[in-house]
Design a protein around this motif. Sequence first.
Motif, PDB file in Angstrom:
ATOM      1  N   THR A   1       0.849  -1.207   0.000  1.00 16.17           N
ATOM      2  CA  THR A   1       0.000   0.000   0.000  1.00 16.17           C
ATOM      3  C   THR A   1       0.879   1.250   0.000  1.00 16.17           C
ATOM      4  N   ALA A   2       0.296   2.310  -0.561  1.00  9.32           N
ATOM      5  CA  ALA A   2       1.055   3.566  -0.638  1.00  9.32           C
ATOM      6  C   ALA A   2       1.227   4.138   0.757  1.00  9.32           C
ATOM      7  N   PRO A   3       2.336   4.848   1.007  1.00  5.00           N
ATOM      8  CA  PRO A   3       2.469   5.509   2.311  1.00  5.00           C
ATOM      9  C   PRO A   3       1.297   6.484   2.496  1.00  5.00           C
ATOM     10  N   GLU A   4       0.936   6.658   3.757  1.00  7.13           N
ATOM     11  CA  GLU A   4      -0.262   7.440   4.075  1.00  7.13           C
ATOM     12  C   GLU A   4      -0.275   8.795   3.347  1.00  7.13           C
ATOM     13  N   ALA A   5       0.900   9.482   3.359  1.00 11.49           N
ATOM     14  CA  ALA A   5       0.945  10.847   2.841  1.00 11.49           C
ATOM     15  C   ALA A   5       0.657  10.919   1.347  1.00 11.49           C
ATOM     16  N   THR A   6       0.881   9.869   0.605  1.00  7.84           N
ATOM     17  CA  THR A   6       0.630   9.965  -0.836  1.00  7.84           C
ATOM     18  C   THR A   6      -0.832   9.688  -1.170  1.00  7.84           C
ATOM     19  N   ARG A   7      -1.584   9.250  -0.165  1.00  5.20           N
ATOM     20  CA  ARG A   7      -2.997   8.963  -0.432  1.00  5.20           C
ATOM     21  C   ARG A   7      -3.885  10.183  -0.218  1.00  5.20           C
ATOM     22  N   VAL A   8      -3.344  11.237   0.342  1.00  2.00           N
ATOM     23  CA  VAL A   8      -4.190  12.406   0.582  1.00  2.00           C
ATOM     24  C   VAL A   8      -3.814  13.525  -0.393  1.00  2.00           C
ATOM     25  N   ALA A   9      -4.753  14.430  -0.565  1.00  2.00           N
ATOM     26  CA  ALA A   9      -4.571  15.501  -1.544  1.00  2.00           C
ATOM     27  C   ALA A   9      -3.560  16.526  -1.050  1.00  2.00           C
ATOM     28  N   VAL A  10      -2.909  17.170  -2.006  1.00  2.00           N
ATOM     29  CA  VAL A  10      -2.096  18.334  -1.676  1.00  2.00           C
ATOM     30  C   VAL A  10      -3.019  19.543  -1.779  1.00  2.00           C
ATOM     31  N   VAL A  11      -2.974  20.408  -0.786  1.00  2.00           N
ATOM     32  CA  VAL A  11      -3.827  21.601  -0.822  1.00  2.00           C
ATOM     33  C   VAL A  11      -3.292  22.531  -1.919  1.00  2.00           C
ATOM     34  N   PRO A  12      -4.103  22.862  -2.909  1.00  2.00           N
ATOM     35  CA  PRO A  12      -3.566  23.649  -4.026  1.00  2.00           C
ATOM     36  C   PRO A  12      -3.379  25.124  -3.689  1.00  2.00           C
ATOM     37  N   SER A  13      -2.525  25.756  -4.447  1.00  2.00           N
ATOM     38  CA  SER A  13      -2.379  27.211  -4.392  1.00  2.00           C
ATOM     39  C   SER A  13      -3.139  27.791  -5.589  1.00  2.00           C
ATOM     40  N   TYR A  14      -3.365  29.089  -5.559  1.00  2.00           N
ATOM     41  CA  TYR A  14      -4.074  29.740  -6.672  1.00  2.00           C
ATOM     42  C   TYR A  14      -3.198  30.881  -7.171  1.00  2.00           C
ATOM     43  N   ILE A  15      -2.669  30.701  -8.353  1.00  2.00           N
ATOM     44  CA  ILE A  15      -1.698  31.651  -8.878  1.00  2.00           C
ATOM     45  C   ILE A  15      -2.085  32.022 -10.295  1.00  2.00           C
ATOM     46  N   ARG A  16      -1.995  33.284 -10.613  1.00  2.00           N
ATOM     47  CA  ARG A  16      -2.334  33.802 -11.952  1.00  2.00           C
ATOM     48  C   ARG A  16      -3.673  33.250 -12.430  1.00  2.00           C
ATOM     49  N   ASP A  17      -4.632  33.292 -11.540  1.00  2.33           N
ATOM     50  CA  ASP A  17      -6.002  32.881 -11.841  1.00  2.33           C
ATOM     51  C   ASP A  17      -6.130  31.405 -12.244  1.00  2.33           C
ATOM     52  N   THR A  18      -5.219  30.586 -11.741  1.00  2.00           N
ATOM     53  CA  THR A  18      -5.263  29.143 -12.026  1.00  2.00           C
ATOM     54  C   THR A  18      -4.873  28.368 -10.760  1.00  2.00           C
ATOM     55  N   TRP A  19      -5.472  27.193 -10.582  1.00  2.00           N
ATOM     56  CA  TRP A  19      -5.094  26.339  -9.445  1.00  2.00           C
ATOM     57  C   TRP A  19      -3.807  25.594  -9.764  1.00  2.00           C
ATOM     58  N   TRP A  20      -2.998  25.454  -8.743  1.00  2.00           N
ATOM     59  CA  TRP A  20      -1.649  24.899  -8.931  1.00  2.00           C
ATOM     60  C   TRP A  20      -1.321  23.940  -7.794  1.00  2.00           C
ATOM     61  N   THR A  21      -0.721  22.777  -8.139  1.00  2.00           N
ATOM     62  CA  THR A  21      -0.140  21.905  -7.104  1.00  2.00           C
ATOM     63  C   THR A  21       1.279  21.543  -7.540  1.00  2.00           C
ATOM     64  N   PRO A  22       2.149  21.242  -6.576  1.00  2.00           N
ATOM     65  CA  PRO A  22       3.529  20.991  -6.957  1.00  2.00           C
ATOM     66  C   PRO A  22       3.688  19.683  -7.737  1.00  2.00           C
ATOM     67  N   ALA A  23       4.748  19.626  -8.533  1.00  2.00           N
ATOM     68  CA  ALA A  23       5.061  18.389  -9.245  1.00  2.00           C
ATOM     69  C   ALA A  23       5.334  17.295  -8.212  1.00  2.00           C
ATOM     70  N   GLU A  24       5.018  16.074  -8.549  1.00  2.00           N
ATOM     71  CA  GLU A  24       5.161  14.967  -7.584  1.00  2.00           C
ATOM     72  C   GLU A  24       6.587  14.787  -7.104  1.00  2.00           C
ATOM     73  N   SER A  25       7.534  15.224  -7.951  1.00  2.00           N
ATOM     74  CA  SER A  25       8.939  14.993  -7.611  1.00  2.00           C
ATOM     75  C   SER A  25       9.428  15.930  -6.500  1.00  2.00           C
ATOM     76  N   THR A  26       8.678  17.008  -6.222  1.00  2.00           N
ATOM     77  CA  THR A  26       9.164  17.960  -5.215  1.00  2.00           C
ATOM     78  C   THR A  26       8.949  17.407  -3.813  1.00  2.00           C
ATOM     79  N   GLY A  27       9.471  18.139  -2.841  1.00  2.00           N
ATOM     80  CA  GLY A  27       9.500  17.677  -1.440  1.00  2.00           C
ATOM     81  C   GLY A  27       8.138  17.241  -0.935  1.00  2.00           C
ATOM     82  N   LYS A  28       8.108  16.639   0.239  1.00  2.00           N
ATOM     83  CA  LYS A  28       6.867  15.997   0.670  1.00  2.00           C
ATOM     84  C   LYS A  28       5.895  16.953   1.364  1.00  2.00           C
ATOM     85  N   GLY A  29       6.359  18.116   1.804  1.00  2.00           N
ATOM     86  CA  GLY A  29       5.446  19.085   2.392  1.00  2.00           C
ATOM     87  C   GLY A  29       5.075  18.752   3.826  1.00  2.00           C
TER      88      GLY A  29
END
Length: 702
Positions: A1-29
């Motif tokens: 099973t996937a580690p717990e943290a990868t099963r939950v959503a990343v809270v998106p940011s809103y930049i330049r009138d668009t929703w944004w989430t980090p690339a999967e390769s970036t840090g775990k947050g």
Amino acid sequence: TAPEATRVAVVPSYIRDTWWTPAESTGKGAEVRDASTGELLAVVNADGLDLKAMVEHARTVGQAGLGKLTIHERALKLKELAQFLNGRKQELYELSFRTGATKIDNMVDIDGGIGVLFTFGSKGRRELPNSNVIVDGPLEVLSKDGSFAGEHIYTRIPGVAAQINAFNFPVWGMLEKFAPAFIAGVPTIVKPATPTGYVAEAMVRLMVESGILPAGSIQLISGSARTLLDELDYRDMVSFTGSAGTANLLKSHPNVVHGGVRFTSETDSLNAAILGPDAVPGTPEFDAFVKSVVTEMTVKAGQKCTAVRRSIVPAELVDDVVAAIGARVTERVVVGDPRAEGVTMGALASMEQLKDVRGAVESLVAAGGRIAFGSLEAPEVVTASGQKAVVADGAFMSPVVLTWEDALAPALHGTEAFGPVSSVVGYSSLDEAVKLAAMGAGSLVASVATNDPEVARTLVTGIAAHHGRVLVLNREDAKTSTGHGSPVPHLVHGGPGRAGGGEELGGIRSVKHHMQRTALQGSPNMLTAVTGVWHTGADRNLADPADPSTHPFRKSLAELRVGDAMRSELRQITREDISKFAAETGDTFYAHMDDEAARAAGVFPGIVAHGYLLVSWAAGLFVSPEPGPVLLNYGLDNLRFLQPVPAGDSIRVTLTAKQITPRVTDEYGEVRWDAVLTNQDDELIANYDVLTLVEKEWPKKA
Ligand code: NDP
């Protein structure tokens, strides 16, 4: 099973009138958990978010979109937004329960936040002009002939309002800053605190979904944003709410120290509540005091910057106060999961927060505090299913009351436990009470519970300069008061010293805080052109007395321009006119009746006309009586009688359209007319503003 943290959503940011989430390769947050159960809810991570592009977007697209609207149009949008959000708030409630907030806490945060939008939506239209230039204060005439004058104007700052917020009020904390920035025409970047940022994100999502806000007016950073200030300069401002430590760190950023970023902060505060010597047990003031302290300890589980941290009470009443607080807590406070029936106090925002608060209480105890009520043991609480249990992963704490042998102990006045914790300490004179309150070294708010006017005066004048707000609680307002801990959008929220030094929030002042005040100097014509408000000495477009159709009262807002004016004929005043007016109105003041007495007073040349007679006559001289675009007169402003008018003199009126404010919601607008009364020698007799409502179109469209 996937580690717990990868099963939950990343809270998106809103930049330049668009929703944004980090690339999967970036840090775990950072992981965010349900405050009552410990369940992993989301991950917060802004790694890779282009803060520079965000700031640029605000300064260009955001500024442009907001700048196309006037202050009133923006204020109306806030009202529409508030109405929209009111219909959707249930969704936010559901989320907010996960932060440990009860239904009442949600009302403070979510309904309170929407309330701020309503308040500013209305105040912006009632108290500010429908333009983008606000004139501040009176005109200073700087030359003998009046051709050169100066005044102050406010225009919006050209950058972005960046807000960095605390975790305790994710919605209200954001909207109390967003509303004034929006009215001023300044785009916002919101950086909520990590533990509850998902609630702010949900609110921003609704604001975006409403479609009401111009592009670029709001952007959101869901993540740590430690380099945000690197992108800002003197065009921008930062409004920070959080700990004094972070405030100090940000305040010393080179872009603040050397680059001119405008920085204000609201930090922690050891707010006091003082019980007057008259407010003994059995009085309504004693009851109101105890009720207020318990409310402040338990609403939001005491995680309120405005909570009462120090109860300062007559020394002989310390035991009574502690007992009464304890009794009320025992009787009323049910700690548990906010989703369970009957729970009145929820969890702290996170386990980290719980650890911090326990640690703060332990250090208070080590510094001489004694736990007189409650304990630090993990309490048995009501769980979501209605069972009673100790929840290991829930951030629950019982209310704690401390007492002190040494009223001057520095920790009592200096260590903030940001939870359901309060101290009770005794005083032996009003002077000592003032001194103890002031030991908070600058606080957001204090209350004074007394029904003795002299005690109220002594305490309030003693402590006011150490506080941003003071509430006087007595039997008359105990039921109607909005409470010690609730800042209202109309009044200052901030405080000196330790509280952060801000007074930028609250009322129209907070709109102006997002603007630059500039001294404007020039001729009356140029001041008129810049401000849109007619200035004395500027050109008038005088109506032709021979052609009644040129009278400015015949013009709707579609045709009327500032400077459109009429000058009446002279009308002579007789003794008979004055006596008749005295008889009709009953105003038989000696100056209108008795020559000798009038002269003897040393200020009149003999019998003089009533000021109100002159103003009434002026109305008769300027009116254009037939039905037309002018609907009604709703008052006068700034009326001054400058010279007495004896019988035999004549007066005339000159009426000039001074300020035209179309109402964005109505078919009419407000016109402020400059009215000047002069005599036969062109000497000034009186001046004032006449306030009218005028149709936008005339004849009215069918
Ligand atoms: P912090 O000062 O740690 O955090 C406040 C905000 O600042 C958060 O959004 C945080 O983001 C952000 N932040 C922290 N460090 C930086 C940085 N270096 N650069 C940019 N942003 C940063 O306060 P807490 O959240 O711990 O709040 C607790 C304290 O705040 C309380 O003890 C209380 O004293 C005070 N407070 C005051 C209030 C007031 O109105 N006066 C209201 C609420 C709290 P992140 O979460 O991502 O770290």
